[in-house]
Enzyme design. Sequence first.
Site, mmCIF file in Angstrom:
data_model
loop_
_atom_site.group_PDB
_atom_site.id
_atom_site.type_symbol
_atom_site.label_atom_id
_atom_site.label_comp_id
_atom_site.label_asym_id
_atom_site.label_seq_id
_atom_site.Cartn_x
_atom_site.Cartn_y
_atom_site.Cartn_z
ATOM 1 C CE LYS A 197 -3.873 -2.235 2.331
ATOM 2 N NZ LYS A 197 -4.859 -2.164 3.427
ATOM 3 N NE ARG A 261 -13.618 -5.561 4.042
ATOM 4 C CZ ARG A 261 -12.448 -5.284 3.482
ATOM 5 N NH1 ARG A 261 -11.652 -4.390 4.032
ATOM 6 N NH2 ARG A 261 -12.080 -5.894 2.370
ATOM 7 C CE LYS A 278 -8.283 -7.365 4.807
ATOM 8 N NZ LYS A 278 -7.980 -5.969 4.403
ATOM 9 C CE LYS A 291 -11.081 -9.501 0.313
ATOM 10 N NZ LYS A 291 -11.184 -8.197 -0.382
ATOM 11 C CE1 TYR A 356 -12.481 1.661 -1.387
ATOM 12 C CE2 TYR A 356 -12.634 2.018 0.969
ATOM 13 C CZ TYR A 356 -12.536 1.166 -0.097
ATOM 14 O OH TYR A 356 -12.513 -0.200 0.111
ATOM 15 N NE ARG A 358 -10.622 -0.187 -4.226
ATOM 16 C CZ ARG A 358 -10.416 -1.135 -3.324
ATOM 17 N NH1 ARG A 358 -10.846 -2.372 -3.557
ATOM 18 N NH2 ARG A 358 -9.793 -0.857 -2.187
ATOM 19 C CD GLU A 423 -5.691 -1.817 -0.938
ATOM 20 O OE1 GLU A 423 -5.641 -3.050 -1.083
ATOM 21 O OE2 GLU A 423 -6.617 -1.236 -0.347
ATOM 22 C CE LYS A 455 -9.149 2.265 1.759
ATOM 23 N NZ LYS A 455 -8.375 1.052 1.416
#
Length: 744
Positions: A197, A261, A278, A291, A356, A358, A423, A455
């Site tokens: 990242k 999440r 994750k 993940k 966000y 993307r 990423e 994040k």
Amino acid sequence: MKFGQQLRESLLPEWKFYYVDYAGLKRFLYERSDKGYTADDESEFVKLLDGELEKVNNFQQTKSGEMKRRIEYCEQQVSLITKNDAPTDAKREQLDIIEHEIDTVISEVYELAKFTRLNFTAFIKIVKKHDKNAPFVLKPVFTVRLNSRPFFKENFDELLLELSRLYNIVRNGGVDVDQDKDPQSGNGQNFVRQTTKYWVHPDNVMELKLYILKFLPVLIYRTKGTTKPPSPAITSIYFDNEDLDLYQGRIEKSEGAEAIRLRWYGDMESNEIFIERKTHHEDWTGEKSVKERFSLKEKYINDYLSGDYTMDSKIQRLREEGKKSDQDLQDMETLSYEVQNSVREKRLCPVVRTFYNRTAFQIPGDARVRISLDTELTMVREDGFDGKARAGNNWRRTDIGIDFPFPQLPESDVCRFPYAVLEVKLQTQSGVEPSQWVTDLIDSHLVEAVPKFSKFIHGTSVLLEDRVDVFPFWFSQMDRDIRKPVTKTIGVSRASSPRGSIVGFDNLARHRSGRISSGTRSRSSSQFPNDIEVIVENEPGERSSQNGSAGTHYSQTYDEEAGATATEGTALLGRKQQDVKSTDSATSWLVRTINPFATGGERRSPGYDDLPSEVPFDTQRANSGNGRPSGQRRIAVPVRVEPKVFFANERTFLSWLNFAIVLGSLALGLLNFGDRTGKIAGAAFTLIAMFVMVYALVLFQWRAERIRQRDAGPYDDRTGPTFLVVVLIAAVVLNFYLKVSTGF
């Protein structure tokens, strides 16, 4: 570097007459202020400023329309070439000409994006200088005028999508080979990637996008049965409990640490919610972090989280349809039960939302190289730990959607990240190096490496600062300008050609003196190479920022009295109130300290006094909180624990055992075959050997546990060896004394 100099060195010579006359406006202000600024001077300045705004807006709109027409022309030419029956070599030659034209358009799109950004910044700065030097307030009303000509809101995403698709077709000989491919093919339900990242400064976002699309097409997810254009928005709801156990495990990289999440793509009308987990695994375990996810309809989410709904019916339906293998269905069932149990047993609830837009770059169906760029990153509180029912009994709050920058939220509930996040995800075989262009990208001036950036961790540490004890290591990177001087020929540049311009990935036209001096070279991303824990101390009475608040958060509020009645036709005049004071809310000391756009002193990034994300002149604020953190704050710095560290500990243990065995063998010999004096000495050596074995075992276990916890040390032991030497000398002296006293 002052903004006036930056503007002169960054402008495109061919367009120089269409930029804001920043120097002229500034000279007007200073000359009239020295003589005594009057209402007539203000009227003249407003007229000049409005003329500059009209000039910039018209030019930007004209050039944007020209880009679209040139792209349409290229598409028509490609269609004609592919339908032509000419030989393959002739078609390839014609496509090369089209590719050259696309390169030229790419270059001008970049220059237009930079033109927009520079002029927007110029308007912000000149109005701030006006309000500082003149006895009139222009900022609130000019905001309305600027919003009526929103040239600065052009994000060029549509142009990028068209350029990406067109470039991919030309690159493949005029055939759209990706048209019928599933973008998600190649990505299993469970997948492992090597991910790195990076942060990208807003100045470099457009250049980075244009560079990547030369090698990878923009990946577009289209919903079946809809004609709506795809939305780049991605929203995730992260779960944790009041003790922030999941946050603690993720930031400390504990073995088996989880992050749970719920994610959806597009707007709030999206009905498919992905439930993801994750799991972090240490390298020494031999497992890779992974993940896992499965999807569920939005109407079942609350019942699923409460335990009233299971995946049994859906799994049975999928089994009957035969769309997934038995192993995939078994994994889905196991995952759904484990996530459901974790939510109940750990009392998890929604804590932080991330939003966000993307832009993903990937060849559809080929997941070997995938690059994503997340812009407009925003974190929002979802918890009710402070007694405020943000989400209530629902799994997400319903008072916001995807309306960035979320002006309806209080500043204490929102954190707007100042950079884009890149990423780079690679699926390469062992020993295979990534493509050279990928290596050039990650080594370039366009990106700032931030390993393991999260994040979820960032949002939690900023928004729930009073509940967090350990802060992420990248806080130390946020108090400096991450822009770097050009050290490698990578980027978008313009060169002479019969048509006047051509793209090559050379120097980003920074041969025009460069906009960043070598003195601003960024330091290495790894500032604490040998440390595992960094203590940030707050001196009594210390202030991190004297004049302003953190730029991580933006607010659309301005002078209420002026803003309430201001319209397009409102006169741009108004007397300055001498007793006007800042109405910024109390800010968090820690966030102000780490914020790269905080006002005051030399800490500010050059050329970025106030750069709002959408509406100009937004007051930049940090989230409200409990003020400065008291005491000490720990910053967790990621440290890779190599397997050889554990093996070294084991070898040390075996060395101690080897010594104990030798000493024990000597003791047994003296006990079995020695005289009275030898037996006494043998007993002493036996006790010492037993002590050494027990001590070695305790020391081995202690060090192994500290290594797993990434403790900073020290790991050396001074007490044990010292004690061992003393008792050995005592045993030898005792043996010698007894032998001498009884005679040889």
